[in-house]
Design an enzyme around this catalytic site. Sequence first.
Site, short mmCIF file in Angstrom:
data_model
loop_
_atom_site.label_atom_id
_atom_site.label_comp_id
_atom_site.label_asym_id
_atom_site.label_seq_id
_atom_site.Cartn_x
_atom_site.Cartn_y
_atom_site.Cartn_z
N GLY A 317 32.04 24.85 12.28
CA GLY A 317 30.96 24.12 12.87
C GLY A 317 30.16 23.07 12.12
O GLY A 317 30.70 22.47 11.38
N SER A 318 28.83 23.14 12.38
CA SER A 318 28.09 22.16 11.72
C SER A 318 28.02 22.34 10.16
O SER A 318 27.75 21.23 9.23
CB SER A 318 26.47 22.18 12.08
OG SER A 318 26.52 21.60 13.43
N THR A 319 28.34 23.41 9.50
CA THR A 319 28.12 23.51 7.96
C THR A 319 29.72 22.69 7.58
O THR A 319 29.35 22.43 6.11
CB THR A 319 28.48 24.88 7.52
OG1 THR A 319 29.83 25.69 8.27
CG2 THR A 319 27.38 25.74 8.11
N PHE A 320 30.16 22.11 8.21
CA PHE A 320 31.15 21.22 7.62
C PHE A 320 30.87 19.93 7.69
O PHE A 320 31.69 19.00 7.13
CB PHE A 320 32.60 21.33 8.59
CG PHE A 320 33.90 21.02 7.87
CD1 PHE A 320 34.44 21.79 6.79
CD2 PHE A 320 34.43 19.57 8.04
CE1 PHE A 320 35.64 21.49 6.03
CE2 PHE A 320 35.68 19.16 7.28
CZ PHE A 320 36.08 20.03 6.55
N SER A 373 21.56 17.84 13.24
CA SER A 373 22.99 18.23 13.31
C SER A 373 23.45 17.60 14.61
O SER A 373 24.00 18.26 15.66
CB SER A 373 22.70 19.84 13.78
OG SER A 373 24.05 20.31 13.48
#
Length: 601
Positions: A317-320, A373
């Site tokens: 998800g958004s951590t990438f 995000s």
Amino acid sequence: MTRVSGRRPIRSRRSRARVVPLTQVPPKRLWIIFWILAAGLLGLVGRMAWLQLVQAPDLEQRARQLQTQRTQPLGQRRPIVDRTGRLVAMDEKRFRLWAHPRYFNMPGDAPNLVRPAEDVAAVLADPLARPAPALLRAMGTQASGIKLAEELDPETADRIRALGISGLDLEAYPQRVYPQASLFANVVGFLNAERQPQAGLEQSRDGDLARHEQTRYLRRGADGTPLPANLAPGAFYGDDLRLQLTLDSRLQQVALKALAEQVAKWKAQKGAAIVMDATNGELLVLASTPTYDPNRYWDFPTGRFREWSVQDLYEPGSTFKPINLALALQDGAIQATDRVNDVGKLMVGGWPINNHDKKAHGLVDFATVLQVSSNVGMVQAMRRLDDDAYWNWMERLGINQRPDTDLPGAVAGQLKSKKQFTSQPIEPATTAFGQGFSLTPLKLVQLHGMLANGGKLISPHITRGFRSGDALAPAAAPSGQQLLNPEVTRTVLQWMESVVDQGSGKGVKTPGYRIGGKTGTAQKALNGVYLPGAKICSFVATLPIENPRYVVFVVVDEPQGEHAYGSTVAVPVAKQIIDALLVVERIAPSKPAELNKLLNS
């Protein structure tokens, strides 16, 4: 002349010596005696020759057996310690007590007396802390080979041995003990009742953990004095090697406690936390919950024996998103000062793509894209990167390869084929915001470590190697393959710092310290199908931004509740870990004036 009647003549009182006449011995008799003596002497010489020349090897072997003490190896294993030398796994000597009633005899008894089992049971009741009737029932009617007790400590064994009772046999054996209990269970693993390794490092490093032992033969004199002759080389070698981990039990305890509390609070399936030194790949924390106690592994389901943060795949998800922006910057597809138009919703290949908050943020820079995000903003940015080059970068990062690590059970991620990725526009679009591919939490930490250390892809690891005695191994030297320009990584870290200062990562903000981070709330997929309502919440942080060294990552699987997000579920755990990390590693504040102002207020 007068004659005296009745008197006999007086004889001389001196007896005369009797003379035995000598006769000559016949020569035949002399020869008989000679041959008898000669035959006896010849027999003695022959017997001596037989013993010395023929039976000597056998007699010498029998003598050596009587003189030699044989010590069999117990099959012990080397201990495991954490980075500060605290014991994580060790072998302790234990004893089994065997009874042979047919030989029961106590000190002071006649040699041939056999004591009844009742007498021995009464004496053993105290050291074994068991009632005499119970011991008597255990002996039953069997004459020999009865196991009365197991796992006796050396002190208890000494008490039983001091009783001097014939017919009792103490068998020594090693037992693996884990002093930290569940703290490192997910990493170390355990041995079963047959001392066979079942999980973790105990299994993957089984050959290395086996202690160097050999059967020892020591000759002794009649008074018990050791004789140095015929000792094998290394007979008295003491193997005191220990396997040292990079993990810190203090930080591990903080992480595991905070993680367990959040998993319970949000009724989640499981959670994991990882802290890595980005300069050399050493892991300071690798915690997961629920866990188990390796000292009592039989009380727990087998599903807990694996470390899911290195073996289970998920969509990050958004951590990438920071990784994607770094790839686009490195390739020159975007510039640090560029902006993208976040219209709130896009159609790509017939598929709708929305922001998580359903909002359009307009013309924004990339720092803002990370702060809010924005999925749409990420798709707009990554469209500027050629699909073919994009896929090549994903492969260079090793998304679909097993990480180079000493962690047991580590697996490769999953990445669509190049043909599928470049021919279907939805694939690079979903990859832009961290979905459509999968990796392990460990792999994501490795990639964020690349941002922290100036663009080097390092190998995450949890062991420093074997050391002798109380010595501790030094930290590994910085290493890794250079993939990104250091200027690119510094730019992305500054954007991540804005997420902590102004965005969803505010929960980890610490006065006086510069910290970067990114939250993630991704849909959970199973066999390629997204599960309705199932989410994976995560947060990754890098600190300190001015001299990046540590990466802190927290992920929680399937938290329940309407407000379950990375900022509400994962960030509080990361905050507790970071606070402890600042103290344990003595990290100097980035802004001393700000910290002093807070302390003086």
